[in-house]
Design a protein around this motif. Structure first.
Motif, PDB file in Angstrom:
ATOM      1  N   ALA A 523       0.815  -1.217   0.000  1.00 43.44           N
ATOM      2  CA  ALA A 523       0.000   0.000   0.000  1.00 43.44           C
ATOM      3  C   ALA A 523       0.847   1.265   0.000  1.00 43.44           C
ATOM      4  O   ALA A 523       0.461   2.278  -0.606  1.00 43.44           O
ATOM      5  CB  ALA A 523      -0.933  -0.013   1.215  1.00 43.44           C
ATOM      6  N   GLU A 524       2.007   1.232   0.669  1.00 41.98           N
ATOM      7  CA  GLU A 524       2.833   2.441   0.746  1.00 41.98           C
ATOM      8  C   GLU A 524       3.402   2.865  -0.608  1.00 41.98           C
ATOM      9  O   GLU A 524       3.866   4.000  -0.764  1.00 41.98           O
ATOM     10  CB  GLU A 524       3.969   2.267   1.755  1.00 41.98           C
ATOM     11  N   LYS A 525       3.374   1.984  -1.606  1.00 39.67           N
ATOM     12  CA  LYS A 525       3.831   2.363  -2.936  1.00 39.67           C
ATOM     13  C   LYS A 525       2.702   2.896  -3.814  1.00 39.67           C
ATOM     14  O   LYS A 525       2.959   3.356  -4.935  1.00 39.67           O
ATOM     15  CB  LYS A 525       4.490   1.162  -3.624  1.00 39.67           C
ATOM     16  N   CYS A 526       1.474   2.829  -3.328  1.00 38.81           N
ATOM     17  CA  CYS A 526       0.317   3.286  -4.096  1.00 38.81           C
ATOM     18  C   CYS A 526       0.096   4.766  -3.836  1.00 38.81           C
ATOM     19  O   CYS A 526      -0.127   5.181  -2.693  1.00 38.81           O
ATOM     20  CB  CYS A 526      -0.927   2.488  -3.718  1.00 38.81           C
ATOM     21  N   ILE A 527       0.149   5.576  -4.876  1.00 31.53           N
ATOM     22  CA  ILE A 527       0.069   7.028  -4.735  1.00 31.53           C
ATOM     23  C   ILE A 527      -1.265   7.568  -5.221  1.00 31.53           C
ATOM     24  O   ILE A 527      -1.926   8.339  -4.537  1.00 31.53           O
ATOM     25  CB  ILE A 527       1.236   7.692  -5.503  1.00 31.53           C
ATOM     26  N   GLY A 528      -1.662   7.204  -6.414  1.00 29.60           N
ATOM     27  CA  GLY A 528      -2.881   7.738  -7.006  1.00 29.60           C
ATOM     28  C   GLY A 528      -4.130   7.260  -6.285  1.00 29.60           C
ATOM     29  O   GLY A 528      -4.142   6.231  -5.600  1.00 29.60           O
ATOM     30  N   ALA A 529      -5.221   8.011  -6.480  1.00 26.90           N
ATOM     31  CA  ALA A 529      -6.482   7.701  -5.797  1.00 26.90           C
ATOM     32  C   ALA A 529      -7.039   6.349  -6.207  1.00 26.90           C
ATOM     33  O   ALA A 529      -7.730   5.690  -5.428  1.00 26.90           O
ATOM     34  CB  ALA A 529      -7.497   8.805  -6.092  1.00 26.90           C
ATOM     35  N   THR A 530      -6.728   5.912  -7.448  1.00 28.12           N
ATOM     36  CA  THR A 530      -7.260   4.624  -7.928  1.00 28.12           C
ATOM     37  C   THR A 530      -6.285   3.467  -7.712  1.00 28.12           C
ATOM     38  O   THR A 530      -6.627   2.324  -7.998  1.00 28.12           O
ATOM     39  CB  THR A 530      -7.591   4.715  -9.433  1.00 28.12           C
ATOM     40  N   SER A 531      -5.077   3.758  -7.242  1.00 30.26           N
ATOM     41  CA  SER A 531      -4.058   2.709  -7.108  1.00 30.26           C
ATOM     42  C   SER A 531      -4.370   1.792  -5.942  1.00 30.26           C
ATOM     43  O   SER A 531      -4.762   2.240  -4.864  1.00 30.26           O
ATOM     44  CB  SER A 531      -2.678   3.338  -6.917  1.00 30.26           C
ATOM     45  N   GLU A 532      -4.170   0.494  -6.171  1.00 33.57           N
ATOM     46  CA  GLU A 532      -4.432  -0.510  -5.148  1.00 33.57           C
ATOM     47  C   GLU A 532      -3.217  -1.428  -5.002  1.00 33.57           C
ATOM     48  O   GLU A 532      -2.515  -1.697  -5.977  1.00 33.57           O
ATOM     49  CB  GLU A 532      -5.652  -1.366  -5.525  1.00 33.57           C
ATOM     50  N   PRO A 533      -2.960  -1.919  -3.790  1.00 31.82           N
ATOM     51  CA  PRO A 533      -1.831  -2.834  -3.609  1.00 31.82           C
ATOM     52  C   PRO A 533      -2.092  -4.185  -4.272  1.00 31.82           C
ATOM     53  O   PRO A 533      -3.241  -4.564  -4.524  1.00 31.82           O
ATOM     54  CB  PRO A 533      -1.735  -2.975  -2.087  1.00 31.82           C
ATOM     55  N   THR A 534      -1.002  -4.898  -4.551  1.00 26.98           N
ATOM     56  CA  THR A 534      -1.083  -6.268  -5.051  1.00 26.98           C
ATOM     57  C   THR A 534      -0.364  -7.175  -4.062  1.00 26.98           C
ATOM     58  O   THR A 534       0.819  -6.984  -3.784  1.00 26.98           O
ATOM     59  CB  THR A 534      -0.438  -6.404  -6.444  1.00 26.98           C
ATOM     60  N   ILE A 535      -1.092  -8.129  -3.525  1.00 29.64           N
ATOM     61  CA  ILE A 535      -0.558  -9.058  -2.533  1.00 29.64           C
ATOM     62  C   ILE A 535      -0.017 -10.285  -3.254  1.00 29.64           C
ATOM     63  O   ILE A 535      -0.679 -10.853  -4.127  1.00 29.64           O
ATOM     64  CB  ILE A 535      -1.652  -9.483  -1.531  1.00 29.64           C
ATOM     65  N   VAL A 536       1.187 -10.705  -2.888  1.00 28.63           N
ATOM     66  CA  VAL A 536       1.794 -11.901  -3.473  1.00 28.63           C
ATOM     67  C   VAL A 536       2.352 -12.763  -2.346  1.00 28.63           C
ATOM     68  O   VAL A 536       3.089 -12.272  -1.488  1.00 28.63           O
ATOM     69  CB  VAL A 536       2.914 -11.552  -4.471  1.00 28.63           C
ATOM     70  N   GLU A 537       1.992 -14.046  -2.350  1.00 27.37           N
ATOM     71  CA  GLU A 537       2.487 -15.001  -1.362  1.00 27.37           C
ATOM     72  C   GLU A 537       2.925 -16.284  -2.073  1.00 27.37           C
ATOM     73  O   GLU A 537       2.575 -16.504  -3.241  1.00 27.37           O
ATOM     74  CB  GLU A 537       1.396 -15.334  -0.329  1.00 27.37           C
TER      75      GLU A 537
END
Length: 601
Positions: A523-537
């Protein structure tokens, strides 16, 4: 999944620099790799450099001159630098640039030509050596390689005050340097007492020109080489020593100057040539050993022999006279030959494009014109294959557009490495589970490229990355057994489904191994209002171990030997095999950047 690069250093930056050096080292099939024994010494050396806030300075004795021909047989295409040197210089600059990414004082590679060491023994004139070195420097300048420095042996040792500016000065300095090598630094060499010298001696058995007394000639070469090594050692203890000779990676780090998988015979640029094979793959070859009837010699803009290209209908596009040249480190550029074109994109046979794009990725077409109409672009995409539709339609204008929610696609922020369509899903009729349905090709047309800084598209190639998998990351066969789980929030175009996918998958058309992944994006790399994190495991793996693996794989994806850093020019067309590559965008702040993109199967 143990790694020598996981040994912690006192300073985290030292540890990161060590990891980069370790990743670039060449592991010989003929000499055991003992790099782990060199780490403590190298760590102490780097500690001192970092503590002083100085740049890391590598030193590489190399690039003397092109190997002289034996009669009518020549290993190279000529006496001047060509595509082989271009790739090698890019590799060296990439090593230093990678360190500059994580260490503010940066790094440089100092190239010390060894022409004065071996020129007289190999009967290469001072004039040929001087011209080669002058053109090498010009080549580095034309490529805007900012981490390379060039110095001659006499200047390095302080026997002359500055590098020669004329051939006459150069010849005088060479004589002085050879005198130093044959007196001050001379000593007898016993190859059996040194593992690295023994490896060089074995290499000389097949690499040196034929002489009446080969044993004596080899002894002279080894003696001069040892003297040159002592000269370099006498200049500074802070230099990190690099080498182009096979070694055990103790005391010096051996580098392969070419991209992964292209140089199985471990040839240097001045002993070989770049060959583009009939399937568009690149190989470094001894030009004296190929069937000349099967190859054309391609020239550069100055008419200089530049590379070999195997005759193939992949490179026959009808009436169009075109150059086909590999990009560094992956992909190919197709452009009108000097004095030809421009050609209309409407006249390009998309069957040729499709075949070539499946063989090399990305494929860049530059110098082609096209009417600025989506109907034309759409028609050519239909010739390439079946267009994949999205909720927004077929063609998307990739530019800043905060009103359209597509995660971070239509912003100016950096993006994670990914392949298109990983989150585009359909429901499996039998299981009801979501299935990822990525397209095979991306087709781009650049409409505007006015940004001055950033806005690069990075293309990371499976062909380059897979050969780098090994004990320092994870062996290919171990990775083949694992899967990765990923999720990003839904938007009107894609997302919302948790997916479990293999790391290694067969290419849908060619069947070759491809690497599949999505860079974790918190999440800390998401800047724009529409940006969402991508979870990878990594299912079945301890969370910390999974994070470590993902970090190592991500690092490999950004490796300069793996990833093309493409700066768009207005009018560029790019056809990218989405199954072979990953891509991302670097952030940009000013300037208009606009691409048309369509997906094709």
């Amino acid at each position: 999944m143990s790694s020598i690069t996981s040994i912690p250093a006192a300073d985290p930056q030292v540890s990161k620099i060590l990891s980069i050096i370790a990743a670039y080292r060449h592991r010989s099939q003929n000499v055991p790799d003992r790099f782990s024994k060199f780490i403590p010494q190298l760590e102490r050396q780097l500690d001192k450099i970092v503590a002083k806030g100085e740049p890391v300075e590598f030193i590489l004795p190399a690039f003397p001159f092109k190997a002289p021909a034996e009669g009518k047989k020549s290993k190279t295409l000529g006496q001047l630098p060509d595509k082989a040197e271009e790739i090698a210089l890019n590799t060296l600059d990439g090593l230093a640039d990678s360190i500059a990414d994580i260490y503010e004082p940066g790094a440089n590679v100092i190239i010390v030509s060894d022409a004065s060491v071996y020129g007289d023994l190999l009967q290469v004139s001072d004039a040929d050596a001087y011209e080669y070195q002058s053109e090498l420097r010009n080549l580095a300048s034309s490529l805007s390689l900012k981490h390379l420095k060039f110095v001659r042996a006499g200047t390095l040792a302080g026997t002359v005050s500055k590098d020669a500016q004329t051939l006459e000065q150069y010849s005088a300095q060479v004589r002085k340097t050879r005198c130093e090598l044959d007196t001050t630094f001379a000593e007898e060499v016993d190859a059996n007492k040194d593992e690295n010298i023994k490896a060089t001696s074995k290499h000389y058995d097949t690499a040196l020109p034929t002489k009446q007394d080969p044993a004596a000639f080899k002894a002279e070469m080894l003696k001069r080489g040892k003297a040159f090594a002592k000269l370099i050692e006498s200049t500074s203890s802070s230099y990190v020593r690099l080498s182009i000779h096979e070694s055990n990676n103790v005391g010096k780090i051996t580098l392969d100057l070419f991209t992964p998988g292209t140089n199985p015979s471990f040839i240097t640029p001045w002993h070989g040539a770049v060959a583009v094979m009939a399937d568009a793959s690149v190989r470094i070859v001894d030009a004296s050993k190929i069937d000349k009837n099967k190859f054309d010699i391609a020239t550069n803009a100055q008419g200089r022999p530049w590379l070999l290209r195997e005759k193939s209908d992949l490179f026959n596009w009808g009436h169009m006279k075109l150059d086909f040249e590999p990009l560094y480190p992956c992909g190919m550029i197709v452009k009108p030959q000097h004095g030809s074109g421009p050609y209309r994109f409407e006249d390009v046979d998309m069957k040729h494009v499709r075949r070539l794009a499946l063989s090399t990725a990305p494929l860049l077409l530059r110098g082609f014109t096209m009417e600025v109409q989506k109907e034309v672009f759409r028609a050519k995409a239909n010739e390439l294959g079946e267009i994949q539709m999205w909720p927004f339609g077929d063609i998307i204008e990739i530019r800043e557009n905060p009103g359209m929610n597509m995660n971070n696609v239509l912003t100016n922020e950096a993006m994670p490495f990914h392949y298109d369509g990983v989150f585009k899903t359909v429901k499996d009729e039998k299981t009801g589970e979501a299935i990822s349905v990525p397209p095979l090709f991306q087709m781009f047309r650049n409409r505007a490229a006015a940004q001055q800084v950033g806005g690069l598209t990075l293309f990371s190639s499976s062909r380059n990355m897979i050969p780098l998998l090994g004990p320092d990351t994870i062996p290919l066969e171990e990775l083949r057994k694992l899967k990765w789980k990923t999720f990003t929030a839904a938007n009107p175009q894609f997302g919302g489904s948790e997916l479990v996918l293999p790391f290694i998958a067969p290419h849908p058309e060619t069947g070759v191994d491809t690497f599949r992944f999505h860079e974790p994006w918190p999440a800390e790399k998401c800047i724009g209002a529409t940006s969402e994190p991508t979870i990878v495991e990594v299912p079945g793996m301890d969370a910390s171990k999974g994070e470590e693996l993902c970090e190592k794989l991500t690092t490999l994806m950004y490796d300069r030997r793996v990833t093309l850093r493409h700066q768009w020019c207005e009018g560029d067309f790019v056809f990218n095999d989405n199954a072979t590559t990953h891509h991302t965008r670097t952030a940009f702040e000013s300037g208009h950047r606009e691409l048309w993109r369509v997906h094709v199967n």
